[in-house]
Design a protein around this motif. Structure first.
Motif, PDB file in Angstrom:
ATOM      1  N   GLU A  53      22.335 -24.537  -9.427  1.00 39.72           N
ATOM      2  CA  GLU A  53      23.722 -24.328  -9.052  1.00 39.72           C
ATOM      3  C   GLU A  53      23.360 -26.217  -8.851  1.00 39.72           C
ATOM      4  N   SER A  54      25.233 -26.840  -9.245  1.00 39.69           N
ATOM      5  CA  SER A  54      25.027 -28.012  -8.399  1.00 39.69           C
ATOM      6  C   SER A  54      26.429 -27.676  -7.527  1.00 39.69           C
ATOM      7  N   GLY A  55      26.676 -28.849  -6.175  1.00 38.20           N
ATOM      8  CA  GLY A  55      27.506 -29.331  -5.907  1.00 38.20           C
ATOM      9  C   GLY A  55      26.840 -30.275  -5.310  1.00 38.20           C
ATOM     10  N   GLN A  56      27.404 -30.170  -3.290  1.00 33.86           N
ATOM     11  CA  GLN A  56      26.598 -31.102  -2.398  1.00 33.86           C
ATOM     12  C   GLN A  56      26.327 -30.899  -1.809  1.00 33.86           C
ATOM     13  N   ALA A  57      25.358 -31.671  -1.317  1.00 33.01           N
ATOM     14  CA  ALA A  57      24.051 -31.122   0.004  1.00 33.01           C
ATOM     15  C   ALA A  57      24.500 -32.377   1.232  1.00 33.01           C
ATOM     16  N   SER A  58      24.193 -31.824   2.605  1.00 30.51           N
ATOM     17  CA  SER A  58      24.055 -32.019   3.998  1.00 30.51           C
ATOM     18  C   SER A  58      22.676 -31.809   4.455  1.00 30.51           C
ATOM     19  N   ASP A  72      16.856 -20.762   5.930  1.00 32.98           N
ATOM     20  CA  ASP A  72      18.521 -20.196   6.028  1.00 32.98           C
ATOM     21  C   ASP A  72      19.135 -19.680   6.362  1.00 32.98           C
ATOM     22  N   ARG A  73      20.496 -19.700   6.507  1.00 31.95           N
ATOM     23  CA  ARG A  73      21.097 -19.617   5.750  1.00 31.95           C
ATOM     24  C   ARG A  73      22.277 -20.349   6.501  1.00 31.95           C
ATOM     25  N   GLY A  74      23.407 -20.671   5.263  1.00 31.22           N
ATOM     26  CA  GLY A  74      24.436 -21.873   5.446  1.00 31.22           C
ATOM     27  C   GLY A  74      24.321 -22.842   3.700  1.00 31.22           C
ATOM     28  N   PRO A  75      25.022 -24.665   3.719  1.00 28.61           N
ATOM     29  CA  PRO A  75      26.063 -23.975   4.295  1.00 28.61           C
ATOM     30  C   PRO A  75      27.507 -23.918   4.109  1.00 28.61           C
ATOM     31  N   PHE A  76      28.273 -24.142   5.747  1.00 31.74           N
ATOM     32  CA  PHE A  76      29.241 -22.750   5.506  1.00 31.74           C
ATOM     33  C   PHE A  76      30.477 -23.322   5.391  1.00 31.74           C
ATOM     34  N   VAL A  77      30.502 -24.544   4.302  1.00 30.42           N
ATOM     35  CA  VAL A  77      31.985 -25.727   4.344  1.00 30.42           C
ATOM     36  C   VAL A  77      32.104 -25.752   2.999  1.00 30.42           C
ATOM     37  N   LYS A  78      33.124 -25.578   2.607  1.00 25.35           N
ATOM     38  CA  LYS A  78      33.027 -25.150   0.722  1.00 25.35           C
ATOM     39  C   LYS A  78      32.899 -26.740   0.342  1.00 25.35           C
ATOM     40  N   GLY A  79      32.426 -26.481  -1.252  1.00 24.08           N
ATOM     41  CA  GLY A  79      31.591 -27.884  -2.006  1.00 24.08           C
ATOM     42  C   GLY A  79      30.271 -27.695  -1.528  1.00 24.08           C
ATOM     43  N   LYS A 118       9.761 -30.169   4.951  1.00 26.51           N
ATOM     44  CA  LYS A 118      11.140 -29.608   3.425  1.00 26.51           C
ATOM     45  C   LYS A 118      11.374 -28.568   3.321  1.00 26.51           C
ATOM     46  N   THR A 119      13.058 -28.271   4.392  1.00 29.74           N
ATOM     47  CA  THR A 119      12.889 -27.275   4.375  1.00 29.74           C
ATOM     48  C   THR A 119      14.869 -27.017   3.367  1.00 29.74           C
ATOM     49  N   ALA A 120      15.224 -25.904   3.694  1.00 24.34           N
ATOM     50  CA  ALA A 120      16.945 -25.781   3.786  1.00 24.34           C
ATOM     51  C   ALA A 120      17.296 -24.757   3.644  1.00 24.34           C
ATOM     52  N   ALA A 121      19.055 -24.981   3.827  1.00 23.15           N
ATOM     53  CA  ALA A 121      19.602 -23.704   4.626  1.00 23.15           C
ATOM     54  C   ALA A 121      20.602 -23.282   2.640  1.00 23.15           C
ATOM     55  N   HIS A 122      20.164 -22.141   2.122  1.00 16.06           N
ATOM     56  CA  HIS A 122      21.044 -21.224   1.533  1.00 16.06           C
ATOM     57  C   HIS A 122      22.354 -20.524   1.733  1.00 16.06           C
TER      58      HIS A 122
END
Length: 129
Positions: free
Chosen positions: A36-41, A93-100, A63-67
């Motif tokens: 998948e491609s997009g933005q990471a925060s 974790d779950r998220g992010p819940f911001v468009k893009g 080194k963890t992340a939310a998807h």
């Protein structure tokens, strides 16, 4: 007659159990190769030591992340498309819940592939073993 009925009942029960176990086979292995491609925060400081959706405590130095959808425990290669730097993170974790936005990275994961001051980076993610 009773022995045959018991065998049928036992077989039915075994098939029922087998069906239940296969219904919950959502493992990180199912997603290998997903991209998948997009933005990471990245997580803000207020999340330090707070519980994630998986029950783990969030730690900046891990080194963890939310998807939104990938199974917990999935290993994901995150590549900054602007500089080619990559990091492997574990989804907990779950998220992010911001468009893009497609992934929220821990602070250390983000800083290893991008500059924290930018806040967002363009990435490609791929589930790996």
């Amino acid at each position: 007659m009773v022995a045959t009925a018991q065998k049928i009942l036992l077989l039915t029960f075994c098939l029922f159990l087998a069906g239940c176990s296969s219904m919950q086979s959502s493992t990180s292995g199912d997603a290998i190769g997903f991209t998948e491609s997009g933005q990471a925060s990245y997580y803000s400081d207020i999340h330090q030591n707070k519980k994630t959706a998986s029950g783990d405590l969030y730690q900046h130095n891990q080194k963890t992340a939310a998807h939104k959808k990938l199974p917990f425990g999935s290993n994901v290669k995150v590549t900054n498309t602007n500089n080619g730097k990559s990091v492997i993170v574990k989804i907990n974790d779950r998220g992010p819940f911001v468009k893009g936005r497609i992934i929220d990275l821990s602070k250390s994961a983000f800083s290893s592939i991008g500059n924290l001051s930018t806040g967002l980076i363009n990435v490609k993610i791929e589930v790996v073993r």
